[in-house]
Design a protein around this motif. Structure first.
Motif, short mmCIF file in Angstrom:
data_model
loop_
_atom_site.label_atom_id
_atom_site.label_comp_id
_atom_site.label_asym_id
_atom_site.label_seq_id
_atom_site.Cartn_x
_atom_site.Cartn_y
_atom_site.Cartn_z
N LEU A 1 7.33 -8.90 -2.51
CA LEU A 1 6.98 -7.61 -2.01
C LEU A 1 7.84 -6.52 -2.03
CD1 LEU A 1 5.79 -8.62 1.82
CD2 LEU A 1 4.47 -7.59 -0.11
N ASN A 2 9.24 -6.80 -1.98
CA ASN A 2 10.27 -5.71 -1.83
C ASN A 2 10.20 -5.19 -3.46
OD1 ASN A 2 11.36 -4.77 0.56
ND2 ASN A 2 12.42 -6.71 0.67
N ASP A 3 10.16 -5.81 -4.44
CA ASP A 3 10.19 -5.47 -5.70
C ASP A 3 8.88 -4.64 -6.07
OD1 ASP A 3 12.73 -6.53 -6.42
OD2 ASP A 3 12.02 -8.06 -7.61
N ALA A 4 7.95 -5.31 -5.61
CA ALA A 4 6.60 -4.34 -5.84
C ALA A 4 6.68 -2.87 -5.11
CB ALA A 4 5.32 -5.10 -5.48
N VAL B 1 6.08 0.68 -7.00
CA VAL B 1 5.38 1.48 -6.72
C VAL B 1 5.76 3.07 -6.20
CG1 VAL B 1 3.65 2.31 -4.79
CG2 VAL B 1 3.55 -0.09 -5.70
N LEU B 2 7.07 2.71 -5.60
CA LEU B 2 8.09 4.06 -5.45
C LEU B 2 8.23 4.87 -6.63
CD1 LEU B 2 10.09 3.06 -2.25
CD2 LEU B 2 7.81 4.59 -2.17
N VAL B 3 8.84 3.88 -7.63
CA VAL B 3 9.34 4.75 -8.95
C VAL B 3 7.70 5.21 -9.65
CG1 VAL B 3 10.06 4.33 -11.11
CG2 VAL B 3 11.19 3.14 -9.11
N ILE C 1 4.70 2.00 -15.54
CA ILE C 1 5.63 1.12 -14.72
C ILE C 1 5.13 0.12 -14.03
CG2 ILE C 1 7.36 1.47 -12.97
CD1 ILE C 1 6.63 4.70 -13.58
N ILE C 2 4.03 0.12 -13.38
CA ILE C 2 3.42 -0.87 -12.63
C ILE C 2 3.01 -2.20 -13.77
CG2 ILE C 2 1.61 -1.65 -11.32
CD1 ILE C 2 1.43 1.31 -10.06
N ASP C 3 2.52 -1.77 -14.71
CA ASP C 3 2.07 -2.65 -15.86
C ASP C 3 3.39 -3.47 -16.42
OD1 ASP C 3 -0.61 -2.38 -15.71
OD2 ASP C 3 -0.49 -0.72 -17.30
N TRP C 4 4.54 -2.73 -16.53
CA TRP C 4 5.81 -3.43 -16.96
C TRP C 4 6.32 -4.40 -16.11
CZ3 TRP C 4 7.84 2.05 -18.28
CH2 TRP C 4 7.45 2.62 -19.39
N PHE D 1 0.77 -1.16 0.15
CA PHE D 1 -0.02 0.11 -0.06
C PHE D 1 0.65 1.34 -0.09
CE2 PHE D 1 -2.01 -3.34 2.48
CZ PHE D 1 -3.41 -3.39 1.77
N ALA D 2 0.39 2.10 -1.02
CA ALA D 2 1.25 3.55 -0.68
C ALA D 2 0.33 4.66 -0.95
CB ALA D 2 2.29 3.54 -1.85
N SER D 3 0.51 5.86 -0.23
CA SER D 3 -0.28 6.84 -0.32
C SER D 3 0.77 8.30 -0.42
CB SER D 3 -1.50 6.99 0.65
OG SER D 3 -0.95 7.04 1.87
N ASP D 4 0.25 9.27 -1.21
CA ASP D 4 0.82 10.50 -1.15
C ASP D 4 0.07 11.16 0.06
OD1 ASP D 4 -1.66 11.40 -2.17
OD2 ASP D 4 -0.21 13.50 -2.79
N SER D 5 0.65 12.37 0.31
CA SER D 5 0.09 13.12 1.58
C SER D 5 -0.61 14.57 1.18
CB SER D 5 1.11 13.37 2.68
OG SER D 5 1.63 12.14 3.14
N ARG D 6 -0.50 14.96 -0.15
CA ARG D 6 -0.80 16.37 -0.54
C ARG D 6 -2.28 16.51 -0.77
NH1 ARG D 6 3.33 19.05 -4.24
NH2 ARG D 6 4.43 18.97 -2.16
N THR D 7 -2.96 17.51 -0.04
CA THR D 7 -4.22 17.99 -0.31
C THR D 7 -4.31 19.23 -0.77
OG1 THR D 7 -4.52 18.82 1.73
CG2 THR D 7 -4.92 16.62 1.57
#
Lengths: 241, 241
Positions: free
Chosen positions: B168-171, B175-177, B157-160, B15-21
């Motif tokens: 888990l670590n590669d994913a 996700v970070l990229v 990028i996710i699709d590639w 799971f990942a999320s940004d923080s900007r609103t």
């Protein structure tokens, strides 16, 4: 949808457009979105169109028809690419005046936008992006490319690779990979892809190609790109927790 | 805008999320969009939120408050992730019922969407995407990830890279990229980035990180990725005319 890209490099210009049009998800067709106005030794003008097909075709028909009247300002006698952009804008507003109100009734509205680029003798190559309202912006060193239509999927790749000093061939490769990424995610962008690489001061189009579905080079490019990026991935440093 | 990603792998969830609103281009702020409901050995539930901050915060407040009443169905006593998704949906509709009409007057409307994932003892990990209307879909093998917010720049990028069998670590790296590409093009997606990697059947969160602006690993990852993709580029076959 549509995907068009125009790039302004130190050594020339690259133009590419897809060919898919649709009026609803159940009504797809194929139309060329790249128009060329070329007079060897004098000018090369390329127009990439996106938006309502009725509108973009009408704009191009007006530009071509006006080109038959040498007494009127037209794309064959304008002295600059800036004036060429004004002519495209005028044609857009003419079509909007005729059709806009009728389309708005149907909740559609007139929508057309263009990427216009090329070189007229006496000027350096120039690149413009015309908005639906007929106003326009011109590319410069810091942002040397424009996209229209489905722009997002294919933008990161262009940002990673293309600068003003990129070679014509590398920029063409990059734009094709950008199309591959876009078509993978948006079915309303589709082949054939039309590509023109214009070489600085040549005042003629010598590099033009159409990539049909199944094109061997395009398919290979996509496969090698994905394999390569996966390999880059495996070499990125692992995250420490 | 917002960018959130949830990925369902054979070995767990990312799971990942940004923080900007932002409420207009002149009103940016930073809020965490990741909520965790964890009871070791029993359940890990992660909720990623996008949409009107007032609405998403209200939904989460309702979920947390209901969690204090063991006699009512809540995220601490639901027997399945499907039921958890229904509870989130119910909370969304409650907020919409209260606020929707008032927001619509102001041409805003109530808009909130969520990515919900996790594992409850007795079930495999599951991942859902809840639409603004409160209906939802569940990830499966063919499409093992969901995005919300500014989804397009970071999708290729996710699709590639990511399939169900990705580690888990590669994913997490991927996700970070994907976040890097997104933030490069959309200023309304911004750090810090919250990341959780949940390991299959662990029923506890052992890998959680927040990437603040200037984070060394994140910066290095972005630089190496771009350098690597440029190198892949130079090795792609040249176009023959």
């Amino acid at each position: 949808m549509t995907y068009c890209v125009g790039v302004m490099l130190e050594n020339g210009l690259v133009f590419a457009s897809d060919s898919r049009t649709n009026a609803g998800i159940d009504n797809f067709a194929s139309f060329c979105k790249m128009s060329l106005f070329e007079r060897g030794g004098d000018r090369v003008i390329v127009l990439l169109s996106s938006g309502n097909l009725g509108g973009t075709q009408a704009v191009i028909s007006i530009l071509r028809q006006n080109g038959k009247h040498p007494d009127c300002p037209n794309l064959w006698n304008t002295e600059s690419m800036f004036d060429a952009a004004l002519l495209v804008s005028d044609a857009m507003r003419l079509v909007d005046k005729r059709d806009g109100e009728h389309l708005t009734k149907d909740n559609t509205g007139f929508y057309a936008s263009f990427i216009l680029g090329g070189q007229i003798r006496g000027e350096p190559p120039r690149l413009f992006r015309l908005y639906a309202e007929g106003n326009f912006i011109e590319a410069e060193d810091q942002t040397p490319y424009f996209q229209t239509g489905e722009t997002k999927y294919g933008k990161p790749i262009i940002d990673w690779v293309i600068t003003r000093s990129t070679s014509l061939n590398d920029a063409a490769k990059c734009v094709l990979v950008s199309f591959e990424s876009t078509m993978r995610s948006n079915l309303s962008v589709g082949m054939p892809i039309d590509l023109i690489c214009y070489k600085l001061d040549s005042l003629a189009v010598t590099m033009r190609r159409r990539f049909e579905p199944g094109d061997v080079y395009f398919t290979t490019l996509g496969k090698k790109w994905i394999a390569g990026t996966r390999e880059v991935f495996t070499q990125l440093p692992a995250l420490e927790w």
